[in-house]
Design a protein around this motif. Sequence first.
Motif, PDB file in Angstrom:
ATOM      1  N   ASN A  11       0.858  -1.181   0.000  1.00 33.04           N
ATOM      2  CA  ASN A  11       0.000   0.000   0.000  1.00 33.04           C
ATOM      3  C   ASN A  11       0.900   1.239   0.000  1.00 33.04           C
ATOM      4  O   ASN A  11       1.503   1.569   1.017  1.00 33.04           O
ATOM      5  N   TRP A  12       0.974   1.904  -1.133  1.00 33.94           N
ATOM      6  CA  TRP A  12       1.880   3.050  -1.272  1.00 33.94           C
ATOM      7  C   TRP A  12       1.325   4.319  -0.644  1.00 33.94           C
ATOM      8  O   TRP A  12       2.046   5.313  -0.529  1.00 33.94           O
ATOM      9  N   LYS A  13       0.038   4.303  -0.299  1.00 37.31           N
ATOM     10  CA  LYS A  13      -0.609   5.485   0.282  1.00 37.31           C
ATOM     11  C   LYS A  13      -0.395   6.718  -0.627  1.00 37.31           C
ATOM     12  O   LYS A  13      -0.381   6.563  -1.848  1.00 37.31           O
ATOM     13  N   MET A  14      -0.238   7.918  -0.079  1.00 37.90           N
ATOM     14  CA  MET A  14      -0.088   9.105  -0.932  1.00 37.90           C
ATOM     15  C   MET A  14       1.400   9.365  -1.174  1.00 37.90           C
ATOM     16  O   MET A  14       1.979  10.364  -0.739  1.00 37.90           O
ATOM     17  N   ASN A  15       2.004   8.421  -1.910  1.00 39.78           N
ATOM     18  CA  ASN A  15       3.420   8.497  -2.250  1.00 39.78           C
ATOM     19  C   ASN A  15       3.613   8.087  -3.702  1.00 39.78           C
ATOM     20  O   ASN A  15       2.844   7.288  -4.234  1.00 39.78           O
ATOM     21  N   LYS A  16       4.623   8.621  -4.323  1.00 37.20           N
ATOM     22  CA  LYS A  16       5.083   8.309  -5.671  1.00 37.20           C
ATOM     23  C   LYS A  16       4.316   9.076  -6.761  1.00 37.20           C
ATOM     24  O   LYS A  16       3.106   8.935  -6.926  1.00 37.20           O
ATOM     25  N   SER A 216       3.667  -1.879  10.375  1.00 39.40           N
ATOM     26  CA  SER A 216       5.131  -1.812  10.496  1.00 39.40           C
ATOM     27  C   SER A 216       5.796  -3.133  10.119  1.00 39.40           C
ATOM     28  O   SER A 216       6.675  -3.637  10.826  1.00 39.40           O
ATOM     29  N   VAL A 217       5.359  -3.701   8.982  1.00 41.14           N
ATOM     30  CA  VAL A 217       6.003  -4.905   8.457  1.00 41.14           C
ATOM     31  C   VAL A 217       7.354  -4.515   7.854  1.00 41.14           C
ATOM     32  O   VAL A 217       7.458  -3.547   7.102  1.00 41.14           O
ATOM     33  N   THR A 218       8.387  -5.283   8.178  1.00 40.47           N
ATOM     34  CA  THR A 218       9.736  -5.033   7.674  1.00 40.47           C
ATOM     35  C   THR A 218      10.358  -6.343   7.194  1.00 40.47           C
ATOM     36  O   THR A 218       9.863  -7.435   7.525  1.00 40.47           O
ATOM     37  N   PRO A 219      11.477  -6.269   6.464  1.00 41.84           N
ATOM     38  CA  PRO A 219      12.181  -7.498   6.095  1.00 41.84           C
ATOM     39  C   PRO A 219      12.633  -8.290   7.320  1.00 41.84           C
ATOM     40  O   PRO A 219      12.784  -9.513   7.244  1.00 41.84           O
ATOM     41  N   GLN A 220      12.822  -7.614   8.441  1.00 38.77           N
ATOM     42  CA  GLN A 220      13.310  -8.278   9.644  1.00 38.77           C
ATOM     43  C   GLN A 220      12.229  -9.086  10.374  1.00 38.77           C
ATOM     44  O   GLN A 220      12.525 -10.090  11.016  1.00 38.77           O
ATOM     45  N   GLY A 233      -0.603 -13.729   4.914  1.00 42.62           N
ATOM     46  CA  GLY A 233      -0.026 -12.732   4.025  1.00 42.62           C
ATOM     47  C   GLY A 233       0.234 -11.449   4.785  1.00 42.62           C
ATOM     48  O   GLY A 233       0.055 -11.385   6.007  1.00 42.62           O
ATOM     49  N   LEU A 234       0.610 -10.417   4.037  1.00 42.87           N
ATOM     50  CA  LEU A 234       1.001  -9.156   4.656  1.00 42.87           C
ATOM     51  C   LEU A 234       0.449  -7.985   3.864  1.00 42.87           C
ATOM     52  O   LEU A 234       0.401  -8.034   2.629  1.00 42.87           O
ATOM     53  N   LEU A 235       0.052  -6.928   4.573  1.00 40.37           N
ATOM     54  CA  LEU A 235      -0.302  -5.656   3.963  1.00 40.37           C
ATOM     55  C   LEU A 235       0.798  -4.687   4.380  1.00 40.37           C
ATOM     56  O   LEU A 235       0.879  -4.291   5.539  1.00 40.37           O
ATOM     57  N   VAL A 236       1.653  -4.333   3.435  1.00 41.55           N
ATOM     58  CA  VAL A 236       2.896  -3.623   3.734  1.00 41.55           C
ATOM     59  C   VAL A 236       2.755  -2.156   3.359  1.00 41.55           C
ATOM     60  O   VAL A 236       2.309  -1.833   2.254  1.00 41.55           O
ATOM     61  N   GLY A 237       3.138  -1.269   4.264  1.00 41.45           N
ATOM     62  CA  GLY A 237       3.084   0.164   4.010  1.00 41.45           C
ATOM     63  C   GLY A 237       4.422   0.701   3.557  1.00 41.45           C
ATOM     64  O   GLY A 237       4.844   0.511   2.416  1.00 41.45           O
TER      65      GLY A 237
END
Length: 254
Positions: A11-16, A216-220, A233-237
């Motif tokens: 979810n890119w939100k209001m970015n890009k 706050s999903v991260t690679p870690q 699954g994951l919803l990643v911000g």
Amino acid sequence: MTARTKIVAGNWKMNKTVAEAVSLVEELTKELAGFSGCEVILCPPFTALTSVAKLLHSSPRIQLGAQNLHPALQGAFTGEISAAMLREAGCRFVIVGHSERRRYFGETDAFLREKLLAAVAAGLRPIFCVGEELPDRESGRWPAHLRSQIQGVLHGLPVDVLSAIVLAYEPIWAIGTGRNARPEQAQEAHALLRKEIERLHGTAVAARMCIQYGGSVTPQNARELLSQPDVDGLLVGGASLNARSFTSILLSVQ
């Protein structure tokens, strides 16, 4: 136990800007060439949907999603977008009920129910978000809060609508704060949500429903979260805005 396909959405939100979105997707498609670990969904801002859709034609493992929709087919709703418009732009998924929509734009359970019905009628799969604020978590009221959200929106929906829905648990206290739910907290919440779906709609529907974790999903932390039996699954911000971090999260599925 029913096997559920893992679904990871960014979810890119209001970015890009459009140019930035194109650059990110070009990088992602190279990084993910041959990847088959899960379904991948990108949810850019509306302005970038058609440009991203063109790029994804050559990458069938990545699907396009939108961040919002209005339930009306058309009309005098300045600034809104319909399900048909999203389908025309190439979307297959749409986020419904994100906590930021509820908090900043006052979206109610009744309105979110309309959105789900409109999305599925147009052939979109909704990613329906639920989650609690910090006071509910700390006071122990979070189970009642989650049950209320499920009952308020999903109660009585037909099976064809429920079958299209991806559920996303997003503890609001963990969104963008760097403070994510511990894996056992995520599992506890997901198990509760699945049990509530089972109570309302039966074992078969509950067993099939994909429930993502978001917050706050991260690679870690992605691998440990995904190791939980009810985390599908994951919803990643924020981590989905960088090709390297998002790819690392996706690879953790495997």
